[in-house]
Design a protein around this motif. Structure first.
Motif, PDB file in Angstrom:
ATOM      1  N   THR A 129      30.680 -48.729  15.495  1.00 18.46           N
ATOM      2  CA  THR A 129      30.754 -47.720  14.423  1.00 18.46           C
ATOM      3  C   THR A 129      31.057 -46.346  15.025  1.00 18.46           C
ATOM      4  OG1 THR A 129      29.233 -48.991  13.057  1.00 18.46           O
ATOM      5  CG2 THR A 129      29.450 -46.664  12.512  1.00 18.46           C
ATOM      6  N   LYS A 130      30.391 -46.016  16.111  1.00 23.23           N
ATOM      7  CA  LYS A 130      30.624 -44.705  16.755  1.00 23.23           C
ATOM      8  C   LYS A 130      32.063 -44.579  17.223  1.00 23.23           C
ATOM      9  CE  LYS A 130      26.023 -43.320  18.234  1.00 23.23           C
ATOM     10  NZ  LYS A 130      25.009 -43.844  19.145  1.00 23.23           N
ATOM     11  N   SER A 151      37.441 -41.997  16.189  1.00 24.54           N
ATOM     12  CA  SER A 151      38.900 -42.007  16.006  1.00 24.54           C
ATOM     13  C   SER A 151      39.279 -41.842  14.540  1.00 24.54           C
ATOM     14  CB  SER A 151      39.490 -43.295  16.581  1.00 24.54           C
ATOM     15  OG  SER A 151      38.887 -44.402  15.955  1.00 24.54           O
ATOM     16  N   GLY A 152      38.334 -41.399  13.733  1.00 22.56           N
ATOM     17  CA  GLY A 152      38.623 -41.060  12.337  1.00 22.56           C
ATOM     18  C   GLY A 152      38.779 -42.249  11.416  1.00 22.56           C
ATOM     19  N   ARG A 153      38.386 -43.422  11.894  1.00 29.91           N
ATOM     20  CA  ARG A 153      38.543 -44.624  11.054  1.00 29.91           C
ATOM     21  C   ARG A 153      37.252 -44.877  10.281  1.00 29.91           C
ATOM     22  NH1 ARG A 153      40.952 -48.397  15.697  1.00 29.91           N
ATOM     23  NH2 ARG A 153      39.697 -46.966  16.929  1.00 29.91           N
ATOM     24  N   THR A 154      37.127 -44.169   9.165  1.00 26.54           N
ATOM     25  CA  THR A 154      35.863 -44.218   8.407  1.00 26.54           C
ATOM     26  C   THR A 154      36.024 -44.766   6.985  1.00 26.54           C
ATOM     27  OG1 THR A 154      36.173 -41.946   7.669  1.00 26.54           O
ATOM     28  CG2 THR A 154      34.888 -42.250   9.692  1.00 26.54           C
TER      29      THR A 154
END
Ligand code: DUC
Ligand code: ZN
Ligand code: ZN
Length: 480
Positions: free
Chosen positions: A201-202, A207-210
């Motif tokens: 998750t971190k 890398s902005g993949r949320t």
């Protein structure tokens, strides 16, 4: 003096095609005082008669994994309580639910049970029991509270290997399993490796993949596989059966198959989301709402892919799975309490986990399992009613069509329909299965002999549902 004899039965279901986990046969079902009093041809008249004209009749479903009015951290709140959740369950053919009394860390288990009774009291339309969630196994919980609660009828509990507010480490799991062994309880395990999820998750966040679809990337199958193997090993070490809940795909299935091949008492549950959804449903874009719509399908473990759906179907058909539950975790899509905590489109880490399914569980499996030729009708009954009743100490009162059992029954209407959230009775504002074509829906649901759903109208009464103290699990052989 001549008196008219009173009818032998309160209700007779005439001309049923009754299906149990072992058999199917044509009969009348005579119901007296809420229980099945007779099964036979040409039964004496009842005070009320319903001719079901040869339709399939199965035991009312036992949904052994659902979340109703379970406390959550604000602003998130479950949309269904015991009133709306059991109403929805009954309209989908479920007559018993087993949600969770969840211990909060730093608090006692007894507090959780007392609070949960207050939440259920006067609200349930169908019968209910409680599992416990053990999140803080202090010496007092292990030595005093848990044994006392097991003796009082709370004979199953869920242990989490992930979620910060719930998870136990391996030593704590061993301690709780030891109590299950000594006192004959059933331990359910949520098997996902917490550290792997956090690490992934971190990296995704960095890398902005949320977006919601990255939820699936943060919990790949190996995360479930490792935890499943570890849970099996802990169970083997203590020499106690466990039931692994919401199994999602091939990797965990292989571990369970291996363990069962060794003769270990490892039981497993799966859920509709692993048959009918895939990870792609977390990334759908439509209605001009961008990709956030996928938040509706965020649950853990996440749905996998088509080939894994096939693995789950095979496991249902060949006996790998013991129980089919909904894991109904009712969060609205819209609003601050649901999938938009605080009103925002949030990073996947903050999206409440869970999807609704308490009403669709039985029709989906009857339609796509039995009527589509993937499962026998007996297997359907075993997975949705008989086995969950046995696993959690409610059999033979629940989960079967047998003399002396509660008259909890479903009469199936076989007809084409398109699933739509407007036809459901939960408080959630969507169903992940909208648009699916089904071949059947419950035409009648009876709870202890009372018609609570007639195919178009709900006839329940808040508070008529009774609390069920559970006995010992009876999935395994025992001395008599
Ligand atoms: N996962 C769980 O473990 N429980 C509730 C819902 C979910 O997605
Ligand atoms: Zn879980
Ligand atoms: Zn759950």
């Amino acid at each position: 003096m001549y008196t008219t004899p009173s009818p032998a039965f309160d209700l007779v279901l005439r001309n049923a095609h009754a299906i149990t986990a072992a058999d199917e046969f044509d009969c009348d079902i005579g119901i007296k005082d809420g229980m099945i009093a007779a099964l036979g041809r040409g039964l004496a008249p009842g005070e009320r008669e319903i001719d079901v004209a040869g339709r399939n009749v199965t035991p009312g479903g036992v949904d052994a994994h659902c979340h109703l009015d379970q406390p959550t951290a604000p602003p998130v709140r479950m949309a269904d309580d015991f009133d709306t959740g059991t109403r929805s369950a009954a309209c989908g053919g479920t007559t018993t639910v087993i949600p969770f009394a969840a211990q909060q860390k730093g608090h006692s288990l007894r507090e959780a049970v007392d609070d949960y009774h207050r939440r259920a009291n006067g609200k349930a339309h169908i019968d209910y029991a409680f599992h416990l969630i053990v999140s803080d196994p202090t010496p007092d919980v292990l030595n005093r509270e848990l044994p006392a609660l097991i003796a009082e009828g709370y004979t199953s509990f869920k242990l989490y290997m992930t979620y910060d507010d719930l998870k136990l480490d391996d030593g704590q799991i061993l301690d709780v399993l030891d109590v299950a062994r000594k006192h004959g309880a059933m331990a359910m395990v949520h098997a996902e490796n917490s550290d792997c999820i956090e690490w992934l998750t971190k990296r995704l966040e960095a890398s902005g993949r949320t977006a919601p679809r990255f939820h699936a990337h943060s919990r790949p199958m190996l995360v479930e596989r490792e935890a499943t193997h570890r849970a099996i090993s802990l169970s083997q070490l203590v020499d106690v059966p466990i039931l692994i809940v919401h199994v999602s795909g091939k990797d965990a299935v292989e571990q369970i198959r291996w363990a069962r091949g060794l003769g270990l008492n490892i039981f497993a549950e799966t859920c509709p989301q692993y048959l009918f959804l895939t990870a792609e449903d977390l990334g759908i874009e439509s209605d001009g709402q961008g990709s956030y719509l996928g938040a509706r399908c965020v649950c853990s473990p996440p749905p996998r892919d088509k080939s894994n759906q096939d693995v789950i179907w095979n496991g249902l058909a060949d006996g790998l799975f013991t129980v089919f539950s909904s894991d109904h975790a009712p969060f609205k899509y819209e609003g601050v309490e649901g999938k938009h905590p605080g009103g925002e489109e949030v990073a996947f880490r903050h999206i409440p986990n869970g999807i609704p399914g308490i009403e669709t569980r039985m029709p989906l499996l009857w339609s796509e399992g039995v009527l589509a030729g993937r499962l026998t009708a007996q297997k359907f009954v075993e997975l949705t009613a008989t086995n969950p009743a046995k696993a959690y100490g409610l059999h033979p009162r629940k989960g079967s069509i047998a003399i002396g059992a509660d008259a909890d029954l479903v009469v199936w209407d076989e007809r084409e329909l398109t699933l739509d959230n407007a036809m459901l009775h939960h408080e959630v504002d969507y169903t992940p299965y909208a648009g699916m074509q089904l071949r059947a829906w419950p035409g009648l649901t009876l709870s202890r002999g009372e018609v609570v759903w007639d195919g178009s109208t709900f006839h329940g009464r808040a508070g008529r549902g009774q609390f069920l103290a559970c006995g010992a699990p009876t999935l395994m052989p025992r001395k008599r």
